[in-house]
Design a protein around this motif. Structure first.
Motif, short mmCIF file in Angstrom:
data_model
loop_
_atom_site.label_atom_id
_atom_site.label_comp_id
_atom_site.label_asym_id
_atom_site.label_seq_id
_atom_site.Cartn_x
_atom_site.Cartn_y
_atom_site.Cartn_z
N UNK A 189 -91.86 -16.73 2.47
CA UNK A 189 -92.02 -15.78 1.38
C UNK A 189 -91.00 -14.66 1.42
N UNK A 190 -90.78 -14.09 2.61
CA UNK A 190 -89.79 -13.04 2.74
C UNK A 190 -88.39 -13.53 2.44
N UNK A 191 -88.07 -14.72 2.90
CA UNK A 191 -86.74 -15.30 2.68
C UNK A 191 -86.48 -15.50 1.19
N UNK A 192 -87.44 -16.07 0.48
CA UNK A 192 -87.27 -16.35 -0.95
C UNK A 192 -87.13 -15.05 -1.74
N UNK A 193 -88.01 -14.10 -1.48
CA UNK A 193 -87.99 -12.85 -2.25
C UNK A 193 -86.75 -12.02 -1.91
N UNK A 194 -86.42 -11.90 -0.62
CA UNK A 194 -85.22 -11.16 -0.24
C UNK A 194 -83.96 -11.80 -0.80
N UNK A 195 -83.91 -13.13 -0.77
CA UNK A 195 -82.76 -13.84 -1.32
C UNK A 195 -82.66 -13.67 -2.83
N UNK A 196 -83.81 -13.73 -3.51
CA UNK A 196 -83.82 -13.56 -4.96
C UNK A 196 -83.33 -12.17 -5.36
N UNK A 197 -83.85 -11.15 -4.70
CA UNK A 197 -83.44 -9.78 -5.03
C UNK A 197 -81.95 -9.58 -4.78
N UNK A 198 -81.45 -10.10 -3.67
CA UNK A 198 -80.03 -9.93 -3.36
C UNK A 198 -79.15 -10.70 -4.34
N UNK A 199 -79.58 -11.89 -4.72
CA UNK A 199 -78.83 -12.65 -5.72
C UNK A 199 -78.75 -11.89 -7.03
N UNK A 200 -79.85 -11.28 -7.44
CA UNK A 200 -79.84 -10.48 -8.66
C UNK A 200 -78.88 -9.30 -8.54
N UNK A 201 -78.83 -8.69 -7.36
CA UNK A 201 -77.96 -7.54 -7.16
C UNK A 201 -76.48 -7.92 -7.22
N UNK A 202 -76.13 -9.07 -6.67
CA UNK A 202 -74.72 -9.44 -6.61
C UNK A 202 -74.28 -10.29 -7.81
N UNK A 211 -72.93 -2.43 -14.01
CA UNK A 211 -73.74 -1.25 -13.71
C UNK A 211 -73.61 -0.90 -12.23
N UNK A 212 -73.92 0.34 -11.90
CA UNK A 212 -73.85 0.77 -10.51
C UNK A 212 -74.88 0.04 -9.66
N UNK A 213 -74.61 -0.06 -8.37
CA UNK A 213 -75.56 -0.70 -7.46
C UNK A 213 -76.90 0.05 -7.47
N UNK A 214 -76.84 1.37 -7.57
CA UNK A 214 -78.07 2.17 -7.64
C UNK A 214 -78.90 1.77 -8.85
N UNK A 215 -78.25 1.62 -10.01
CA UNK A 215 -78.96 1.25 -11.23
C UNK A 215 -79.55 -0.14 -11.11
N UNK A 216 -78.75 -1.08 -10.59
CA UNK A 216 -79.23 -2.45 -10.46
C UNK A 216 -80.39 -2.55 -9.48
N UNK A 220 -83.73 -4.21 -10.78
CA UNK A 220 -84.11 -5.47 -10.15
C UNK A 220 -85.16 -5.26 -9.06
N UNK A 221 -85.04 -4.18 -8.31
CA UNK A 221 -86.00 -3.92 -7.24
C UNK A 221 -87.41 -3.76 -7.79
N UNK A 222 -87.54 -2.92 -8.81
CA UNK A 222 -88.87 -2.74 -9.40
C UNK A 222 -89.33 -4.00 -10.13
N UNK A 223 -88.39 -4.70 -10.75
CA UNK A 223 -88.76 -5.94 -11.44
C UNK A 223 -89.31 -6.97 -10.49
N UNK A 224 -88.63 -7.18 -9.36
CA UNK A 224 -89.10 -8.15 -8.36
C UNK A 224 -90.42 -7.69 -7.74
N UNK A 225 -90.55 -6.39 -7.50
CA UNK A 225 -91.80 -5.86 -6.94
C UNK A 225 -92.98 -6.14 -7.86
N UNK A 226 -92.81 -5.85 -9.15
CA UNK A 226 -93.89 -6.09 -10.12
C UNK A 226 -94.21 -7.58 -10.19
N UNK A 227 -93.17 -8.41 -10.17
CA UNK A 227 -93.38 -9.86 -10.24
C UNK A 227 -94.18 -10.36 -9.04
#
Length: 245
Positions: A189-202, A211-216, A220-227
């Motif tokens: 679970x951690x691997x999939x979610x951490x990988x998904x969030x990082x893929x969205x960021x890059x 957009x800035x990394x802070x904005x992304x 994406x961080x809040x989006x993945x958290x809510x999901x």
């Protein structure tokens, strides 16, 4: 060993040093020492601390704080659990913290830990005979596997040689099946979610790549958290113990 001064911490913070990585290591070791001390005082007290802090699919929604507390607990009767996890954290944390920034790195770590909780809940639904709901786990491994996935995504993105990392990750994924008693569900679970969030960021949504990394990270961080929270709540509808505990 002397504790670092405020000036030294500020110096490291301003230059992208592993301040958050060390803070997480100190927090995990401090909690582990409390567990060990509690065992000397009273085995009943030690057991109570662990039971209250560990994450269990059957009670996770009713006791959501255990998603966080379980990330800082480790097996008190052996140094190997805490030692292995902290070595793993220090092996990948400084590089990611330097690349992402302190708070974004902490966000990735915590969201990956949330992904570990999702892995446990998924096992609650999928395990035969409902045995997954009676499962419980603790440790930083879910969050750590999210960091492993993040580094893999980043290295793959920049074209670095990832063969040695793939071998190392394969060993870590296989370890629970060799040793036993390890929450591989949280690892996945951690691997999939951490990988998904990082893929969205890059990579992520093409129009947002500029957009800035802070904005992304915010989006994406809040989006993945809510999901992930929504999925945990959805899986909990199949929890046979939801109305009993």
């Amino acid at each position: 060993m002397r504790m670092p001064t405020k000036q030294q911490i500020r110096y490291q913070w301003e230059r992208g040093g592993p301040v958050i990585t060390w803070a997480l290591i100190i927090a995990c070791v401090a909690v582990w020492l409390v567990e060990v001390l509690a065992g000397f005082l009273s085995p009943v007290l030690q057991n109570w601390l662990i039971v209250q802090g560990m994450a269990a699919p059957a009670t996770m929604v009713r006791e959501p704080w255990t998603i966080v507390t379980s990330m800082f607990l480790h097996a008190p009767n052996s140094i190997l659990h805490i030692l292995f996890n902290m070595i793993a954290l220090y092996s990948v944390g400084p590089e990611l913290e330097r690349l992402m920034g302190h708070w974004r790195f902490l966000g990735l770590y915590m969201i990956s830990g949330l992904g570990g909780a999702l892995g446990l809940m998924t096992w609650g639904v999928l395990a035969p005979g409902g045995q997954g709901w009676r499962y419980a786990a603790y440790g930083a491994s879910g969050a750590l596997f999210g960091l492993f996935a993040a580094l893999l995504v980043v290295y793959r993105r920049i074209g670095a040689d990832i063969r040695s990392m793939l071998v190392w990750m394969a060993v870590n994924f296989a370890l629970p099946f060799v040793v036993g008693g390890v929450a591989w569900q949280a690892h996945v679970g951690g691997f999939v979610v951490g990988g998904l969030l990082t893929w969205l960021l890059v990579a992520g949504v093409k129009p947002w790549r500029g957009k800035s990394l802070k904005w992304r990270m915010q989006v994406y961080g809040w989006g993945v958290t809510v999901l992930v929270i929504a999925l945990i709540l959805a899986l909990n509808t199949a929890n046979p113990y939801a109305g009993l505990l």
